[in-house]
Design a protein around this motif. Structure first.
Motif, PDB file in Angstrom:
ATOM      1  N   GLU A   5       0.631  -1.139  -0.003  1.00  0.00           N
ATOM      2  CA  GLU A   5       0.143  -0.037   0.126  1.00  0.00           C
ATOM      3  C   GLU A   5       1.065   1.261   0.028  1.00  0.00           C
ATOM      4  N   ASP A   6       2.138   1.301   0.613  1.00  0.00           N
ATOM      5  CA  ASP A   6       2.835   2.280   0.813  1.00  0.00           C
ATOM      6  C   ASP A   6       3.288   2.744  -0.543  1.00  0.00           C
ATOM      7  N   THR A   7       3.593   1.700  -1.452  1.00  0.00           N
ATOM      8  CA  THR A   7       4.217   2.016  -2.945  1.00  0.00           C
ATOM      9  C   THR A   7       3.423   2.216  -3.796  1.00  0.00           C
ATOM     10  N   ILE A  99      21.187   7.717 -12.989  1.00  0.00           N
ATOM     11  CA  ILE A  99      20.766   6.837 -11.926  1.00  0.00           C
ATOM     12  C   ILE A  99      19.581   7.559 -11.132  1.00  0.00           C
ATOM     13  N   ASP A 100      18.596   6.442 -11.356  1.00  0.00           N
ATOM     14  CA  ASP A 100      17.176   6.748 -10.643  1.00  0.00           C
ATOM     15  C   ASP A 100      17.283   6.141  -9.336  1.00  0.00           C
ATOM     16  N   ILE A 101      17.040   6.797  -8.109  1.00  0.00           N
ATOM     17  CA  ILE A 101      16.792   6.418  -6.987  1.00  0.00           C
ATOM     18  C   ILE A 101      15.504   6.080  -6.704  1.00  0.00           C
ATOM     19  N   CYS A 102      15.331   4.713  -6.237  1.00  0.00           N
ATOM     20  CA  CYS A 102      14.037   4.110  -6.265  1.00  0.00           C
ATOM     21  C   CYS A 102      14.003   3.299  -4.937  1.00  0.00           C
ATOM     22  N   LEU A 103      12.744   3.144  -4.558  1.00  0.00           N
ATOM     23  CA  LEU A 103      12.548   2.182  -3.213  1.00  0.00           C
ATOM     24  C   LEU A 103      12.987   0.753  -3.706  1.00  0.00           C
ATOM     25  N   ALA A 104      12.465   0.401  -4.599  1.00  0.00           N
ATOM     26  CA  ALA A 104      12.586  -1.281  -5.138  1.00  0.00           C
ATOM     27  C   ALA A 104      12.709  -1.484  -6.420  1.00  0.00           C
ATOM     28  N   LEU A 117      11.568   6.806  -6.667  1.00  0.00           N
ATOM     29  CA  LEU A 117      11.625   7.823  -5.749  1.00  0.00           C
ATOM     30  C   LEU A 117      12.119   9.316  -5.934  1.00  0.00           C
ATOM     31  N   PHE A 118      11.961   9.485  -7.143  1.00  0.00           N
ATOM     32  CA  PHE A 118      12.035  11.011  -7.878  1.00  0.00           C
ATOM     33  C   PHE A 118      13.210  11.549  -7.812  1.00  0.00           C
ATOM     34  N   LEU A 119      14.553  11.302  -6.911  1.00  0.00           N
ATOM     35  CA  LEU A 119      15.753  12.106  -7.228  1.00  0.00           C
ATOM     36  C   LEU A 119      16.419  11.163  -8.172  1.00  0.00           C
ATOM     37  N   GLU A 138      10.592  17.036  -2.937  1.00  0.00           N
ATOM     38  CA  GLU A 138       9.849  17.715  -1.864  1.00  0.00           C
ATOM     39  C   GLU A 138       8.417  18.038  -2.037  1.00  0.00           C
ATOM     40  N   VAL A 139       7.786  18.149  -3.458  1.00  0.00           N
ATOM     41  CA  VAL A 139       6.692  18.077  -3.775  1.00  0.00           C
ATOM     42  C   VAL A 139       5.828  16.837  -3.217  1.00  0.00           C
ATOM     43  N   ALA A 140       6.471  15.691  -3.658  1.00  0.00           N
ATOM     44  CA  ALA A 140       5.965  14.500  -3.396  1.00  0.00           C
ATOM     45  C   ALA A 140       5.663  14.144  -1.924  1.00  0.00           C
ATOM     46  N   LEU A 141       6.518  14.609  -1.066  1.00  0.00           N
ATOM     47  CA  LEU A 141       6.457  14.617   0.339  1.00  0.00           C
ATOM     48  C   LEU A 141       5.344  15.504   0.927  1.00  0.00           C
ATOM     49  N   SER A 142       5.407  16.714   0.281  1.00  0.00           N
ATOM     50  CA  SER A 142       4.234  17.786   0.788  1.00  0.00           C
ATOM     51  C   SER A 142       3.012  17.345   0.346  1.00  0.00           C
ATOM     52  N   GLU A 143       2.601  16.770  -0.324  1.00  0.00           N
ATOM     53  CA  GLU A 143       1.375  16.158  -1.230  1.00  0.00           C
ATOM     54  C   GLU A 143       1.039  14.908  -0.522  1.00  0.00           C
ATOM     55  N   GLY A 144       1.848  14.199   0.072  1.00  0.00           N
ATOM     56  CA  GLY A 144       1.661  12.757   0.755  1.00  0.00           C
ATOM     57  C   GLY A 144       1.805  11.884  -0.320  1.00  0.00           C
ATOM     58  N   VAL A 145       2.434  12.168  -1.238  1.00  0.00           N
ATOM     59  CA  VAL A 145       2.689  10.966  -2.191  1.00  0.00           C
ATOM     60  C   VAL A 145       3.524   9.831  -1.830  1.00  0.00           C
ATOM     61  N   ILE A 146       4.619  10.405  -0.863  1.00  0.00           N
ATOM     62  CA  ILE A 146       5.693   9.672  -0.262  1.00  0.00           C
ATOM     63  C   ILE A 146       5.535   9.798   1.287  1.00  0.00           C
ATOM     64  N   THR A 147       5.991   8.928   2.121  1.00  0.00           N
ATOM     65  CA  THR A 147       6.281   9.072   3.513  1.00  0.00           C
ATOM     66  C   THR A 147       7.415   9.733   3.929  1.00  0.00           C
ATOM     67  N   GLU A 148       7.682  10.251   5.091  1.00  0.00           N
ATOM     68  CA  GLU A 148       8.942  10.758   5.560  1.00  0.00           C
ATOM     69  C   GLU A 148      10.000   9.822   5.517  1.00  0.00           C
ATOM     70  N   GLU A 149       9.637   8.450   5.649  1.00  0.00           N
ATOM     71  CA  GLU A 149      10.796   7.255   5.592  1.00  0.00           C
ATOM     72  C   GLU A 149      11.021   7.277   4.158  1.00  0.00           C
ATOM     73  N   PHE A 150      10.249   7.433   3.220  1.00  0.00           N
ATOM     74  CA  PHE A 150      10.787   7.212   1.866  1.00  0.00           C
ATOM     75  C   PHE A 150      11.499   8.577   1.284  1.00  0.00           C
ATOM     76  N   TYR A 151      11.140   9.820   1.901  1.00  0.00           N
ATOM     77  CA  TYR A 151      11.597  11.025   1.577  1.00  0.00           C
ATOM     78  C   TYR A 151      13.392  10.669   2.381  1.00  0.00           C
ATOM     79  N   ARG A 152      13.332   9.988   3.318  1.00  0.00           N
ATOM     80  CA  ARG A 152      14.872   9.829   4.014  1.00  0.00           C
ATOM     81  C   ARG A 152      15.586   8.810   3.394  1.00  0.00           C
ATOM     82  N   ILE A 153      14.911   7.822   2.909  1.00  0.00           N
ATOM     83  CA  ILE A 153      15.820   6.646   2.048  1.00  0.00           C
ATOM     84  C   ILE A 153      16.022   7.293   0.901  1.00  0.00           C
TER      85      ILE A 153
END
Length: 186
Positions: A5-7, A99-104, A117-119, A138-153
């Protein structure tokens, strides 16, 4: 909330780039590679004919990344938080590493993918390193598209890879030409 659900809001990008309208005629290959320094899926998209080139403005230069005869070699490393796309021109010379930074990274029914993960980090053959899309993160975090954890990752991984690039220790960069030959020979 579980991991799936997070992704769900992240953009999933597939290596085969199905549906990319810019490509008029293309060839696509993929293979799994395990060579001691890399384990995962590798794809090669050759753009035989495109509707129009894609040229990006970077500091001090313009760089063409899509044109007739260009190819993209994309690595989807197992258990990593990045995907590496090497852009080759029509002569087989490296134009850039992206290089795309990604969650998985994963594979769905034989189609390698990454959850973006945008970066992004670009390495040019002259050694210049360019960071991209911090504002999208930054926009993804502020709009709730990603969590604080994903932002830090995302930031932790971008910093780790940038340091490796600055120290010439991002080993996968050194394997791209070899892996391109492997996939072309299959």
């Amino acid at each position: 909330m579980n991991r799936e659900e997070d992704t769900v809001q992240l953009k999933r990008k597939y290596g085969d780039r199905r549906g990319w309208g810019r490509l008029i005629k293309r060839e696509f290959r993929q293979m799994e590679i395990q060579d001691g320094s890399f384990t995962g899926d590798v794809t090669l998209l050759t753009m035989n004919k495109v509707s129009a080139p894609a040229i990006f403005d970077y500091p001090d230069r313009k760089v063409c990344v899509v044109d007739d005869g260009y190819s993209w070699l994309q690595h989807f490393p197992l258990n990593e938080r990045f995907s590496l796309t090497t852009v080759f021109d029509e002569k087989g010379d490296v134009v850039q590493w992206y290089i795309d930074i990604c969650l998985a990274n994963g594979n769905e029914n034989g189609r390698p993918w990454m959850d973006d993960l945008f970066l992004d980090i670009i390495l040019l053959p002259n050694g210049d390193i360019i960071q991209k899309d911090a504002e999208e993160l930054e926009v993804a975090l502020s709009e709730g598209v990603i969590t604080e954890e994903f932002y830090r990752i995302a930031w932790d991984e971008a910093k780790r890879i940038t340091l490796l690039l600055e120290q010439d220790r991002f080993e996968l960069i050194k394997k791209t030409k070899e892996h391109r030959l492997l996939i072309l020979e299959q």
